[in-house]
Scaffold this motif. Structure first.
Motif, PDB file in Angstrom:
ATOM      1  N   PRO A  11       1.959   4.625   5.511  1.00  0.00           N
ATOM      2  CA  PRO A  11       0.742   4.863   6.283  1.00  0.00           C
ATOM      3  C   PRO A  11       0.641   6.353   6.666  1.00  0.00           C
ATOM      4  CG  PRO A  11       2.403   3.762   7.620  1.00  0.00           C
ATOM      5  CD  PRO A  11       2.937   3.803   6.215  1.00  0.00           C
ATOM      6  N   PRO A  12      -0.575   6.861   6.813  1.00  0.00           N
ATOM      7  CA  PRO A  12      -1.828   6.124   6.670  1.00  0.00           C
ATOM      8  C   PRO A  12      -2.230   5.965   5.211  1.00  0.00           C
ATOM      9  CG  PRO A  12      -2.295   8.401   7.205  1.00  0.00           C
ATOM     10  CD  PRO A  12      -0.794   8.260   7.253  1.00  0.00           C
ATOM     11  N   ALA A  13      -2.752   4.801   4.876  1.00  0.00           N
ATOM     12  CA  ALA A  13      -3.171   4.548   3.506  1.00  0.00           C
ATOM     13  C   ALA A  13      -4.230   5.531   3.045  1.00  0.00           C
ATOM     14  CB  ALA A  13      -3.687   3.108   3.378  1.00  0.00           C
ATOM     15  N   VAL A  17      -4.800   7.503  -0.672  1.00  0.00           N
ATOM     16  CA  VAL A  17      -6.060   7.491  -1.418  1.00  0.00           C
ATOM     17  C   VAL A  17      -6.554   8.917  -1.649  1.00  0.00           C
ATOM     18  CG1 VAL A  17      -8.466   6.747  -1.375  1.00  0.00           C
ATOM     19  CG2 VAL A  17      -6.665   5.201  -0.555  1.00  0.00           C
ATOM     20  N   ALA A  18      -6.485   9.742  -0.624  1.00  0.00           N
ATOM     21  CA  ALA A  18      -6.989  11.110  -0.737  1.00  0.00           C
ATOM     22  C   ALA A  18      -6.194  11.915  -1.759  1.00  0.00           C
ATOM     23  CB  ALA A  18      -6.946  11.792   0.632  1.00  0.00           C
ATOM     24  N   LEU A  19      -4.865  11.748  -1.772  1.00  0.00           N
ATOM     25  CA  LEU A  19      -4.067  12.512  -2.719  1.00  0.00           C
ATOM     26  C   LEU A  19      -4.279  12.017  -4.143  1.00  0.00           C
ATOM     27  CD1 LEU A  19      -2.173  14.832  -3.069  1.00  0.00           C
ATOM     28  CD2 LEU A  19      -0.236  13.328  -2.548  1.00  0.00           C
ATOM     29  N   MET A  20      -4.489  10.723  -4.315  1.00  0.00           N
ATOM     30  CA  MET A  20      -4.814  10.205  -5.647  1.00  0.00           C
ATOM     31  C   MET A  20      -6.166  10.738  -6.126  1.00  0.00           C
ATOM     32  SD  MET A  20      -2.425   8.324  -6.975  1.00  0.00           S
ATOM     33  CE  MET A  20      -1.048   7.210  -6.605  1.00  0.00           C
ATOM     34  N   ARG A  21      -7.117  10.808  -5.238  1.00  0.00           N
ATOM     35  CA  ARG A  21      -8.424  11.348  -5.612  1.00  0.00           C
ATOM     36  C   ARG A  21      -8.289  12.815  -6.037  1.00  0.00           C
ATOM     37  NH1 ARG A  21     -11.139   9.843  -1.353  1.00  0.00           N
ATOM     38  NH2 ARG A  21     -10.872  11.781  -0.185  1.00  0.00           N
ATOM     39  N   ARG A  22      -7.480  13.557  -5.313  1.00  0.00           N
ATOM     40  CA  ARG A  22      -7.258  14.949  -5.661  1.00  0.00           C
ATOM     41  C   ARG A  22      -6.525  15.071  -6.987  1.00  0.00           C
ATOM     42  NH1 ARG A  22      -3.826  17.891  -1.368  1.00  0.00           N
ATOM     43  NH2 ARG A  22      -4.205  19.140  -0.994  1.00  0.00           N
ATOM     44  N   ALA A  23      -5.579  14.180  -7.224  1.00  0.00           N
ATOM     45  CA  ALA A  23      -4.837  14.203  -8.485  1.00  0.00           C
ATOM     46  C   ALA A  23      -5.772  13.994  -9.675  1.00  0.00           C
ATOM     47  CB  ALA A  23      -3.745  13.143  -8.465  1.00  0.00           C
ATOM     48  N   GLU A  42       1.246  -2.922   1.610  1.00  0.00           N
ATOM     49  CA  GLU A  42       0.871  -3.705   0.428  1.00  0.00           C
ATOM     50  C   GLU A  42       0.067  -2.835  -0.546  1.00  0.00           C
ATOM     51  OE1 GLU A  42      -0.168  -6.058  -2.519  1.00  0.00           O
ATOM     52  OE2 GLU A  42       1.351  -6.633  -1.041  1.00  0.00           O
ATOM     53  N   PRO A  43       0.578  -2.637  -1.759  1.00  0.00           N
ATOM     54  CA  PRO A  43      -0.053  -1.656  -2.654  1.00  0.00           C
ATOM     55  C   PRO A  43      -1.400  -2.074  -3.209  1.00  0.00           C
ATOM     56  CG  PRO A  43       1.763  -2.755  -3.777  1.00  0.00           C
ATOM     57  CD  PRO A  43       1.820  -3.184  -2.337  1.00  0.00           C
ATOM     58  N   PHE A  44      -1.594  -3.367  -3.504  1.00  0.00           N
ATOM     59  CA  PHE A  44      -2.825  -3.745  -4.189  1.00  0.00           C
ATOM     60  C   PHE A  44      -4.058  -3.555  -3.308  1.00  0.00           C
ATOM     61  CE2 PHE A  44       0.272  -5.959  -6.875  1.00  0.00           C
ATOM     62  CZ  PHE A  44      -0.172  -5.554  -8.129  1.00  0.00           C
ATOM     63  N   VAL A  45      -3.899  -3.687  -2.013  1.00  0.00           N
ATOM     64  CA  VAL A  45      -5.005  -3.392  -1.104  1.00  0.00           C
ATOM     65  C   VAL A  45      -5.387  -1.917  -1.234  1.00  0.00           C
ATOM     66  CG1 VAL A  45      -5.734  -3.331   1.306  1.00  0.00           C
ATOM     67  CG2 VAL A  45      -4.286  -5.211   0.486  1.00  0.00           C
ATOM     68  N   ILE A  46      -4.368  -1.069  -1.282  1.00  0.00           N
ATOM     69  CA  ILE A  46      -4.610   0.370  -1.399  1.00  0.00           C
ATOM     70  C   ILE A  46      -5.134   0.719  -2.793  1.00  0.00           C
ATOM     71  CG2 ILE A  46      -3.491   2.635  -1.270  1.00  0.00           C
ATOM     72  CD1 ILE A  46      -1.567   1.354   0.798  1.00  0.00           C
ATOM     73  N   HIS A  47      -4.679  -0.007  -3.818  1.00  0.00           N
ATOM     74  CA  HIS A  47      -5.197   0.239  -5.169  1.00  0.00           C
ATOM     75  C   HIS A  47      -6.713   0.072  -5.210  1.00  0.00           C
ATOM     76  CE1 HIS A  47      -1.084  -0.864  -7.189  1.00  0.00           C
ATOM     77  NE2 HIS A  47      -1.037   0.253  -6.506  1.00  0.00           N
ATOM     78  N   SER A  48      -7.239  -0.922  -4.496  1.00  0.00           N
ATOM     79  CA  SER A  48      -8.684  -1.133  -4.517  1.00  0.00           C
ATOM     80  C   SER A  48      -9.415   0.080  -3.949  1.00  0.00           C
ATOM     81  CB  SER A  48      -9.059  -2.397  -3.734  1.00  0.00           C
ATOM     82  OG  SER A  48      -8.840  -2.221  -2.346  1.00  0.00           O
ATOM     83  N   GLN A  49      -8.825   0.700  -2.931  1.00  0.00           N
ATOM     84  CA  GLN A  49      -9.449   1.878  -2.349  1.00  0.00           C
ATOM     85  C   GLN A  49      -9.313   3.100  -3.247  1.00  0.00           C
ATOM     86  OE1 GLN A  49     -11.266   1.807   0.702  1.00  0.00           O
ATOM     87  NE2 GLN A  49     -11.083  -0.333   0.077  1.00  0.00           N
ATOM     88  N   ILE A  50      -8.180   3.220  -3.929  1.00  0.00           N
ATOM     89  CA  ILE A  50      -8.016   4.325  -4.892  1.00  0.00           C
ATOM     90  C   ILE A  50      -9.043   4.201  -6.013  1.00  0.00           C
ATOM     91  CG2 ILE A  50      -6.462   5.371  -6.583  1.00  0.00           C
ATOM     92  CD1 ILE A  50      -4.120   4.393  -4.807  1.00  0.00           C
ATOM     93  N   LEU A  51      -9.195   2.997  -6.544  1.00  0.00           N
ATOM     94  CA  LEU A  51     -10.158   2.786  -7.625  1.00  0.00           C
ATOM     95  C   LEU A  51     -11.575   3.082  -7.155  1.00  0.00           C
ATOM     96  CD1 LEU A  51      -8.523  -0.443  -9.027  1.00  0.00           C
ATOM     97  CD2 LEU A  51      -8.875   1.662 -10.351  1.00  0.00           C
TER      98      LEU A  51
END
Length: 339
Positions: A11-13, A17-23, A42-51
């Motif tokens: 956390p924070p999730a 998400v922000a670093l993945m978006r930057r990547a 839980e990763p899959f919850v965060i995966h939905s936000q990354i996507l």
């Protein structure tokens, strides 16, 4: 060569998400996360936000396992994300190290893992699969696609990856060991009647970019990445316990350093401040990780590419994760851009 970014879901999730978006903006093609739900979110919850926050990034766990969730649940999760975001998920899977052991369970056997690979992929792609003796099918799936990449070290696991997986994940960046293991996976694929060239090879390891190659800079980088030798040591200890030190079964480069290993506390798993990795020598850090100025990373990655690596997945678990992601986008990834 493609590039992935691997993060823990601390956390924070929103930060993940922000670093993945930057990547993605910097040229990374894949976003991976750890999957140990006791240790991290839980990763899959965060995966939905990354996507939702990206346009092209392919997202998945490095790695999930057959035991944390029922296979149909795992498959349905991937299939749902693919329906929402257009087949942009990938399933990294292994026997289960931290996720299982931190909960007091043993990692799964290879027979179970092999069945899980087939069942999760079939279900997520809309085909029938047998789970616990019952034929199942996700009837709502349309045009689903789920590549399944398997993490492996030992000879039997490498053979399973060659027979069954779409990709092979090796969690270390030692060039000699990579060559040895890629040969084993591709031989198993050929023996099974598969095209070895169709198996994607992914090497995952920490990278730490320094301003120069001074002794002080390299020493700091090694301390920030030494945890990785401890994590890999868990897998090597399992191999030595099962196969001994036969160089035909286990590369000798892997076995010598675990002689000084004295237990492992998973509450420090994957942490740069892990206090239990003093047994990992500098030479192993240098072999297993990428440290130094950008040119040193490019040179080693070229050697890995020549050894058959298709993707390098950058572990960013240290005190410079944002700056290293930026350095890769500015100086490393462009060196591998297609003309």
């Amino acid at each position: 060569m493609e590039f992935g970014l691997v993060l823990q879901t601390d956390p924070p999730a929103a930060g993940v998400v922000a670093l993945m978006r930057r990547a993605e903006r910097l040229g990374f093609s894949h976003g991976w996360t750890f999957d140990s739900v006791v240790l991290w979110q839980e990763p899959f919850v965060i995966h939905s936000q990354i996507l939702a926050a990206t346009e092209r990034l392919v997202v998945g766990p490095m790695v999930t396992n057959p035991g944390t969730r029922a296979w149909e649940v795992t498959a349905s999760t991937f299939a749902t994300l693919n329906e929402m975001f257009g087949n942009r998920t990938i399933c990294g899977i292994g026997r289960g190290d931290s996720a299982q052991r931190v909960a007091g369970r043993r990692p799964h056997g290879l027979a179970s893992l092999g069945r899980a690979i087939d069942a999760i992929r079939d279900l997520a792609e809309g085909r029938e699969a047998v789970v616990d003796g019952t034929p199942l099918r996700l009837g709502w799936v349309r045009d689903g696609r789920l590549p399944v990449w398997m993490a492996a070290y030992g000879p039997k696991a490498l053979a399973l990856a060659g027979r069954s997986a779409d990709g092979f994940i090796l969690q270390l960046a030692d060039v000699d060991v990579t060559e040895w293991m890629v040969r084993a996976v591709r031989k198993a694929a050929a023996d099974a009647g598969r095209d070895p060239a169709r198996i994607t090879v992914c090497v995952a390891a920490p990278g730490y970019v320094t301003a120069d190659d001074s002794p002080a800079a390299l020493a700091h980088a090694r301390e920030q990445c030494r945890w990785f030798g401890g994590m890999v040591g868990n897998h090597v200890a399992d191999l030595v316990a099962r196969y001994g030190t036969d160089p035909a079964l286990v590369p000798p480069e892997l076995t010598a350093y675990v002689e000084g290993r004295r237990g492992y506390d998973y509450t420090h798993h994957g942490r740069a401040d892990n206090p239990e990795v003093a047994f990992v020598p500098d030479g192993i850090v240098d072999r297993f990780c990428l440290i130094g100025p950008p040119a040193a990373h490019v040179a080693k990655l070229r050697r890995l590419r020549a050894a058959g690596v298709d993707q390098f997945a950058l572990y960013a678990m240290h005190d410079a994760r944002e700056s290293v992601v930026e350095e890769y986008g500015a100086h490393v990834i462009p060196a591998f851009a297609r003309p």
